[in-house]
Design an enzyme around this catalytic site. Structure first.
Site, PDB file in Angstrom:
ATOM      1  NE  ARG A 184       9.023 -44.561  31.971  1.00 57.21           N
ATOM      2  CZ  ARG A 184       7.972 -44.428  31.159  1.00 57.21           C
ATOM      3  NH1 ARG A 184       7.546 -43.227  30.818  1.00 57.21           N
ATOM      4  NH2 ARG A 184       7.325 -45.495  30.700  1.00 57.21           N
ATOM      5  CG  ASP A 185      13.472 -35.215  32.076  1.00 57.09           C
ATOM      6  OD1 ASP A 185      13.768 -34.471  31.124  1.00 57.09           O
ATOM      7  OD2 ASP A 185      13.847 -35.017  33.258  1.00 57.09           O
ATOM      8  CB  ILE A 186      16.634 -37.931  35.580  1.00 56.13           C
ATOM      9  CG1 ILE A 186      17.115 -38.760  36.740  1.00 56.13           C
ATOM     10  CG2 ILE A 186      17.071 -36.489  35.688  1.00 56.13           C
ATOM     11  CD1 ILE A 186      18.634 -38.940  36.769  1.00 56.13           C
ATOM     12  CG  ASN A 194      13.674 -26.438  26.453  1.00 55.22           C
ATOM     13  OD1 ASN A 194      12.715 -25.722  26.147  1.00 55.22           O
ATOM     14  ND2 ASN A 194      13.616 -27.320  27.424  1.00 55.22           N
ATOM     15  CG  HIS A 234      17.110 -32.934  24.829  1.00 51.17           C
ATOM     16  ND1 HIS A 234      18.302 -32.260  24.790  1.00 51.17           N
ATOM     17  CD2 HIS A 234      16.348 -32.300  25.748  1.00 51.17           C
ATOM     18  CE1 HIS A 234      18.285 -31.272  25.665  1.00 51.17           C
ATOM     19  NE2 HIS A 234      17.094 -31.267  26.257  1.00 51.17           N
ATOM     20  CG  MET A 235      10.542 -34.250  20.964  1.00 50.03           C
ATOM     21  SD  MET A 235       9.892 -35.576  19.911  1.00 50.03           S
ATOM     22  CE  MET A 235      10.250 -34.947  18.291  1.00 50.03           C
ATOM     23  CG  HIS A 236      11.780 -31.852  26.978  1.00 49.05           C
ATOM     24  ND1 HIS A 236      12.138 -32.144  28.272  1.00 49.05           N
ATOM     25  CD2 HIS A 236      12.768 -31.056  26.487  1.00 49.05           C
ATOM     26  CE1 HIS A 236      13.288 -31.539  28.564  1.00 49.05           C
ATOM     27  NE2 HIS A 236      13.687 -30.862  27.492  1.00 49.05           N
TER      28      HIS A 236
HETATM   29  P1  AMP Z   1      16.801 -29.271  28.645  1.00 49.09           P
HETATM   30  O1  AMP Z   1      16.589 -28.395  29.822  1.00 49.09           O
HETATM   31  O2  AMP Z   1      15.836 -29.062  27.519  1.00 49.09           O
HETATM   32  O3  AMP Z   1      18.248 -29.261  28.191  1.00 49.09           O
HETATM   33  O4  AMP Z   1      16.463 -30.736  29.140  1.00 49.09           O
HETATM   34  C1  AMP Z   1      17.377 -31.607  29.696  1.00 49.09           C
HETATM   35  C2  AMP Z   1      16.582 -32.635  30.450  1.00 49.09           C
HETATM   36  O5  AMP Z   1      17.421 -33.742  30.714  1.00 49.09           O
HETATM   37  C3  AMP Z   1      16.030 -32.139  31.780  1.00 49.09           C
HETATM   38  O6  AMP Z   1      14.615 -32.215  31.774  1.00 49.09           O
HETATM   39  C4  AMP Z   1      16.661 -33.108  32.783  1.00 49.09           C
HETATM   40  O7  AMP Z   1      15.781 -33.449  33.824  1.00 49.09           O
HETATM   41  C5  AMP Z   1      17.008 -34.291  31.925  1.00 49.09           C
HETATM   42  N1  AMP Z   1      18.101 -35.109  32.395  1.00 49.09           N
HETATM   43  C6  AMP Z   1      19.312 -34.700  32.846  1.00 49.09           C
HETATM   44  N2  AMP Z   1      20.079 -35.759  33.146  1.00 49.09           N
HETATM   45  C7  AMP Z   1      19.355 -36.857  32.835  1.00 49.09           C
HETATM   46  C8  AMP Z   1      19.606 -38.258  32.930  1.00 49.09           C
HETATM   47  N3  AMP Z   1      20.770 -38.749  33.383  1.00 49.09           N
HETATM   48  N4  AMP Z   1      18.631 -39.112  32.544  1.00 49.09           N
HETATM   49  C9  AMP Z   1      17.446 -38.635  32.110  1.00 49.09           C
HETATM   50  N5  AMP Z   1      17.152 -37.322  31.997  1.00 49.09           N
HETATM   51  C10 AMP Z   1      18.091 -36.453  32.364  1.00 49.09           C
END
Ligand code: AMP
Length: 116
Positions: free
Chosen positions: A32-34, A90, A103-105
């Protein structure tokens, strides 16, 4: 498998940093995204360190297939497979890419609207 010791998501893959893991296969991890932007916001990452989509080449196809298989599994488990969801990669500054590990959202759980 490539690993970058300074990479946040490599450390999550290695279990050195905590994450709420929701699914895994031999080539990919989903957690899960934080900072979720929707009821379902899961990141699906290859275990192998690939910096971003610009670095993808033909040799990555088997692990990318596994990445999409894991995304399908997550979509079903999160029950967004019928309602719909968005998959986003992104790349670079204009996209606000903040982590240099592919990473894929996977985003869904409510209407997301049209892309602007
Ligand atoms: P991006 O902006 O596409 O590089 O997405 C990076 C994502 O990683 C963001 O949506 C952050 O909220 C998420 N993120 C950063 N650190 C963590 C973490 N420790 N655990 C889970 N998600 C994270």
């Amino acid at each position: 498998m490539a690993v970058d010791g300074n990479c946040l998501f490599c450390q999550i893959v290695a279990g050195k940093l905590p994450a709420e893991v929701v699914a895994e296969n031999e080539a990919a991890l989903a957690f899960r995204d934080i900072r979720p932007c929707a009821p379902t916001h899961v990141l699906v990452v290859p275990k192998n360190h690939i910096a971003n989509a610009l670095q993808i080449e033909a040799a990555h196809i088997p692990e990318l297939t596994k990445l999409f298989e894991l995304a399908q599994e997550v979509a079903r488990a999160e029950k967004v497979d019928q309602s719909g969801f968005r998959l986003v990669f992104n790349v670079g500054e204009d996209a606000a890419n903040s982590v240099a590990h592919l990473h894929m959202h996977l985003i869904g759980g409510h209407p997301l609207g049209a892309m602007a």
